[in-house]
Design a protein around this motif. Structure first.
Motif, PDB file in Angstrom:
ATOM      1  N   ALA A 190      -1.757  56.603  15.431  1.00 15.43           N
ATOM      2  CA  ALA A 190      -2.854  55.626  15.424  1.00 15.43           C
ATOM      3  C   ALA A 190      -2.942  54.971  14.050  1.00 15.43           C
ATOM      4  O   ALA A 190      -3.100  53.745  13.933  1.00 15.43           O
ATOM      5  CB  ALA A 190      -4.172  56.310  15.776  1.00 15.43           C
ATOM      6  N   PHE A 191      -2.784  55.785  12.983  1.00 15.22           N
ATOM      7  CA  PHE A 191      -2.760  55.209  11.631  1.00 15.22           C
ATOM      8  C   PHE A 191      -1.566  54.255  11.501  1.00 15.22           C
ATOM      9  O   PHE A 191      -1.699  53.134  11.018  1.00 15.22           O
ATOM     10  CB  PHE A 191      -2.626  56.320  10.584  1.00 15.22           C
ATOM     11  N   ASP A 192      -0.392  54.719  11.948  1.00 17.43           N
ATOM     12  CA  ASP A 192       0.826  53.930  11.751  1.00 17.43           C
ATOM     13  C   ASP A 192       0.810  52.630  12.551  1.00 17.43           C
ATOM     14  O   ASP A 192       1.218  51.578  12.063  1.00 17.43           O
ATOM     15  CB  ASP A 192       2.070  54.753  12.137  1.00 17.43           C
ATOM     16  N   LYS A 193       0.326  52.697  13.806  1.00 20.93           N
ATOM     17  CA  LYS A 193       0.342  51.499  14.647  1.00 20.93           C
ATOM     18  C   LYS A 193      -0.685  50.472  14.173  1.00 20.93           C
ATOM     19  O   LYS A 193      -0.414  49.273  14.180  1.00 20.93           O
ATOM     20  CB  LYS A 193       0.093  51.874  16.113  1.00 20.93           C
ATOM     21  N   THR A 194      -1.873  50.943  13.772  1.00 13.72           N
ATOM     22  CA  THR A 194      -2.867  49.977  13.287  1.00 13.72           C
ATOM     23  C   THR A 194      -2.410  49.410  11.938  1.00 13.72           C
ATOM     24  O   THR A 194      -2.602  48.227  11.655  1.00 13.72           O
ATOM     25  CB  THR A 194      -4.276  50.610  13.179  1.00 13.72           C
ATOM     26  N   ALA A 195      -1.760  50.248  11.126  1.00 17.19           N
ATOM     27  CA  ALA A 195      -1.253  49.767   9.835  1.00 17.19           C
ATOM     28  C   ALA A 195      -0.203  48.673  10.057  1.00 17.19           C
ATOM     29  O   ALA A 195      -0.151  47.674   9.333  1.00 17.19           O
ATOM     30  CB  ALA A 195      -0.648  50.922   9.046  1.00 17.19           C
ATOM     31  N   ILE A 208      -3.344  52.785   4.714  1.00 12.56           N
ATOM     32  CA  ILE A 208      -4.722  52.598   5.181  1.00 12.56           C
ATOM     33  C   ILE A 208      -5.655  53.412   4.290  1.00 12.56           C
ATOM     34  O   ILE A 208      -6.701  52.925   3.845  1.00 12.56           O
ATOM     35  CB  ILE A 208      -4.851  53.020   6.668  1.00 12.56           C
ATOM     36  N   ASP A 209      -5.263  54.643   3.996  1.00 14.25           N
ATOM     37  CA  ASP A 209      -6.055  55.527   3.146  1.00 14.25           C
ATOM     38  C   ASP A 209      -6.315  54.850   1.787  1.00 14.25           C
ATOM     39  O   ASP A 209      -7.455  54.749   1.326  1.00 14.25           O
ATOM     40  CB  ASP A 209      -5.268  56.849   2.974  1.00 14.25           C
ATOM     41  N   ARG A 210      -5.247  54.353   1.178  1.00 14.32           N
ATOM     42  CA  ARG A 210      -5.379  53.726  -0.148  1.00 14.32           C
ATOM     43  C   ARG A 210      -6.229  52.477  -0.118  1.00 14.32           C
ATOM     44  O   ARG A 210      -7.106  52.273  -0.957  1.00 14.32           O
ATOM     45  CB  ARG A 210      -3.991  53.304  -0.652  1.00 14.32           C
TER      46      ARG A 210
END
Ligand code: KG4
Ligand code: ZN
Length: 365
Positions: A190-195, A208-210
């Motif tokens: 989910a993080f990778d696809k939205t990123a 995304i975190d940064r």
């Protein structure tokens, strides 16, 4: 005392490690890992063919390095443990073939390991280096049970209730202990696809975190799926769609750039909210006293921040623990540890038994 070589090649990390088991602790004597992330970056995800070809080139150097760094002779190993399931079948086969050849040549037993049992075992690893953050974790026998174990990576979002020490885990431990999982994308996915939708390189979780630092996590109203309190599963595919629609709209208004920080913070909050709410609900339901988070997403700063401030109210008797990142992401030390537990139980293959051992992409458990 039992000394094992572990081999891991199920996805995009090629890794070998020597660990030493005693009833009190499991020490990592050496760990050598080659990460293929940069090779797969141009394609936005792991390319199976590239992964297996690269494993072929790096597996022997990783094994040699691990044995040299451990300070032991290969002949002194008690057994060899290898991930044979689940994963990319071509990638798994490289590790399995190397392990079989080595075990046969050295006349050592072979322990086939389920990759997720490896992740579950990672919380029991202790580094040889006294300054390592995991040196501060409680001794293995002092982890209060039942333990809620969350494996949160690019491939899995699984919740397990661990009721017994690893030495007595039954063979169907993973199946028996699983209380929640993602019904579609994993949290890391989910993080990778939205990123990717936002234009960040792969893997995007860290970006995304940064970017989310200092952003407003309430700026965008993004969906939290499966709100039912009796459900401990996850679903992240709706989030991906909602982010795609939001990005389209912001692009039309020419305002994506100015909203990027807030949008990243909101995406991160939606994923962390989903993880926390299900971890806490399941922990209450099963009376869990401690909590461990493993897998690449355990690196997320917001997840750590919120868990570190909310664990008490969720009923745990001690702060959550996160193994050192080297042991959270795919590595052979956790495979050797899982192999050590199975080996002590007598669950291994010897003689020529293991010559027919195969790699399995999607096992039952
Ligand atoms: O466990 P892992 O290294 O590999 C496997 O999936 O097997 O996990 C990688 C995942 C990726 O999806 C990556 O984006 C995510 O962990 N990740 C993060 C962070 N660092 C890595 N996700 C959120 N925040 C991070 N800081
Ligand atoms: Zn993994």
């Amino acid at each position: 005392m039992t000394t094992l070589l572990g081999i891991e090649s199920s996805c995009d990390e090629c890794s070998a490690s020597v660990v030493r088991y005693t009833p009190d602790e499991i020490k990592v004597l050496s760990l050598s890992t080659f990460s293929q992330v940069d090779l797969h970056k141009p394609y936005g995800g792991v390319v199976p063919e590239i992964a297996s070809r690269n494993h072929l080139e790096t597996i022997n150097p990783m094994i040699e390095q691990a044995i040299t760094d451990s300070g032991i002779y290969a002949q002194d190993l008690d057994a060899i443990a290898v991930t044979n399931r689940p994963g990319l079948v071509g990638a798994l086969l490289v590790g399995v073939s190397a392990a079989k050849a080595l075990a046969y040549a050295l006349k050592k037993p072979l322990v086939p390991v389920h990759h997720l049992e490896g992740h579950a075992s990672s919380i029991y690893l202790r580094s040889l280096h006294p300054k390592s953050p995991i040196a501060n974790l409680p001794p293995r026998n002092e982890i209060p049970l039942p333990l809620m174990l969350a494996i949160v990576s690019g491939g899995h979002t699984n919740l397990y209730v661990v009721k017994s020490p690893p030495e007595i885990w039954p063979l169907d431990f993973l199946k028996r202990s699983l209380v929640g999982k993602s019904r579609d994308d994993a949290a890391g996915e989910a993080f990778d696809k939205t990123a990717k939708i936002l234009g960040f390189p792969y893997p995007g979780g860290m970006w995304i975190d940064r970017t989310a630092q200092g952003g407003n996590p309430k700026a965008f109203d993004l969906p939290r799926a499966l709100p039912q309190k009796s459900v401990f599963d996850f679903s992240f595919s709706g989030l991906k769609t909602a982010v795609a629609l939001t990005v389209d709209k912001l692009k039309k208004d020419n305002s994506l750039e100015e909203n990027l920080k807030d949008l990243c913070a909101s995406i991160q909050e939606a994923i962390v909210d989903a993880l926390l709410s299900k971890i806490f609900l399941a922990s209450r339901e099963y009376g869990c006293r401690s909590l461990a988070i493993v897998g690449g997403v355990a690196a997320n700063s917001r997840l750590r921040e919120r868990l570190n401030s909310e664990w008490k109210s969720a009923g745990f008797v001690m702060p959550p623990f996160f193994p050192e990142m080297t042991y959270c992401t795919d590595n052979a030390a956790m495979i050797a540890a899982a192999g050590a537990f199975r080996f002590r139980q007598g669950n291994f293959m010897k003689g020529t038994e293991f010559l027919t051992l195969n790699a399995v992409a999607n096992p039952e458990i």
